[in-house]
Design a protein around this motif. Sequence first.
Motif, short mmCIF file in Angstrom:
data_model
loop_
_atom_site.label_atom_id
_atom_site.label_comp_id
_atom_site.label_asym_id
_atom_site.label_seq_id
_atom_site.Cartn_x
_atom_site.Cartn_y
_atom_site.Cartn_z
N ASP A 237 29.57 -6.55 -13.09
CA ASP A 237 28.35 -7.33 -12.91
C ASP A 237 28.63 -8.42 -11.88
O ASP A 237 29.45 -9.31 -12.13
CB ASP A 237 27.94 -7.95 -14.25
CG ASP A 237 26.64 -8.75 -14.18
OD1 ASP A 237 26.20 -9.09 -13.06
OD2 ASP A 237 26.08 -9.06 -15.25
N ALA A 238 27.99 -8.35 -10.72
CA ALA A 238 28.29 -9.27 -9.64
C ALA A 238 28.00 -10.72 -10.01
O ALA A 238 28.46 -11.64 -9.32
CB ALA A 238 27.49 -8.88 -8.39
N ARG A 239 27.23 -10.94 -11.08
CA ARG A 239 26.92 -12.31 -11.51
C ARG A 239 28.00 -12.88 -12.43
O ARG A 239 27.93 -14.06 -12.80
CB ARG A 239 25.58 -12.32 -12.23
CG ARG A 239 24.41 -11.87 -11.36
CD ARG A 239 23.18 -11.55 -12.17
NE ARG A 239 23.43 -10.41 -13.05
CZ ARG A 239 22.52 -9.85 -13.83
NH1 ARG A 239 21.29 -10.34 -13.85
NH2 ARG A 239 22.83 -8.82 -14.60
N ASN A 240 28.98 -12.05 -12.82
CA ASN A 240 30.03 -12.49 -13.73
C ASN A 240 31.32 -12.70 -12.93
O ASN A 240 31.99 -11.74 -12.56
CB ASN A 240 30.25 -11.42 -14.80
CG ASN A 240 31.26 -11.84 -15.86
OD1 ASN A 240 32.26 -12.46 -15.55
ND2 ASN A 240 30.98 -11.49 -17.11
N PRO A 241 31.69 -13.95 -12.64
CA PRO A 241 32.83 -14.21 -11.74
C PRO A 241 34.14 -13.60 -12.23
O PRO A 241 34.89 -13.02 -11.43
CB PRO A 241 32.91 -15.74 -11.70
CG PRO A 241 31.54 -16.20 -12.06
CD PRO A 241 31.01 -15.19 -13.03
N VAL A 242 34.43 -13.73 -13.51
CA VAL A 242 35.69 -13.22 -14.03
C VAL A 242 35.72 -11.69 -13.93
O VAL A 242 36.73 -11.09 -13.55
CB VAL A 242 35.90 -13.68 -15.49
CG1 VAL A 242 37.15 -13.04 -16.09
CG2 VAL A 242 36.00 -15.20 -15.54
#
Length: 338
Positions: A237-242
Amino acid sequence: MASSAGLDRVLEPVGVLPQAAWRLDASPEISDDEIRVRVERLNLDAASYRQLAEKHGGDGAAIRAEVLEIVAARGKMHNPVTGSGGMLIGVVDEVGPRSPLGVKEGDRVATLVSLTLTPLRITDGLAGWDGLSEQVPAEGTAILFGRSIVGVLPDDLAPELSLAVYDVCGAPALTDRVVRSYPDARVAVLGGAGKSGSLALAAARMAGARTIGIVRNEQEAASLRGAGVADEVAIADARNPVEVAAAVGEPATITVVCVDVPGCEHGAILATAPGGTVIFFSMATSFPAAALGAEGLAADVTMLIGNGFVPGHAAFAVDLLRRVPAVRSLFEARIAGH
């Protein structure tokens, strides 16, 4: 200067450039360095279309009605929520005697500048569009200024395919330029299965980089593997940095963001090696999120906003499409899916 930059077309607020204006004069009469185009098809940019589709729950009639409202109110297709627009194709109808753009009456062209600064009239009520795709059959007129950019459509590509490629042609050209400034680059592309993402991967690979495409699901992963432009493909998920950093693994020299949703800045920064470059090629990018996120992570990275123009970008993108048949297939499948 006023005419060549389109200042004469600005109705409000007076004194700003057409892109920043709230409303433009879209009347079809041209000045001596303008061009009038008879519109055939619009291509709404991905962030704008996604916002409209989500707002109206996928109701095509409601999406169509709002696009008509925006164009009627503003004299251009400039989504007030996303701040983005798209581009169009059509036929040159009239050329002012001082136009420097090098096209003639009857040429079939794509505007290589945003609809957010292009005076536009719609005359058919978008009757041929169901509201369910980014590509919009349309009739009307558009105006290009002396400082606009325009490309004659290639004979060997369907107009819909040319429009889709020209819509994102800045991404591969800028990726190529940045990759060539780094020896032995590793390039991560967020949204690698999309239009700009697949072309950016192809450009990076041809420039000698190792590539990894980050996609959102297995369907996109399979599609990207089939295209053969990524040495590695990972799902995150590109919105999840980790999640993004873990998917990229070894930090990338260059990270290219081609995802049309907000919130992808921090993952891209976290996944990029010190001294590397992040290219934001999405209209959903937040400058404060990118700048403050990099500061908060003590990230020594250069951040570039892809402005959609690199000299020779249109020819470069079309050449990529011709040389990499699998990427062409991705584009054709996307158009057919709409």
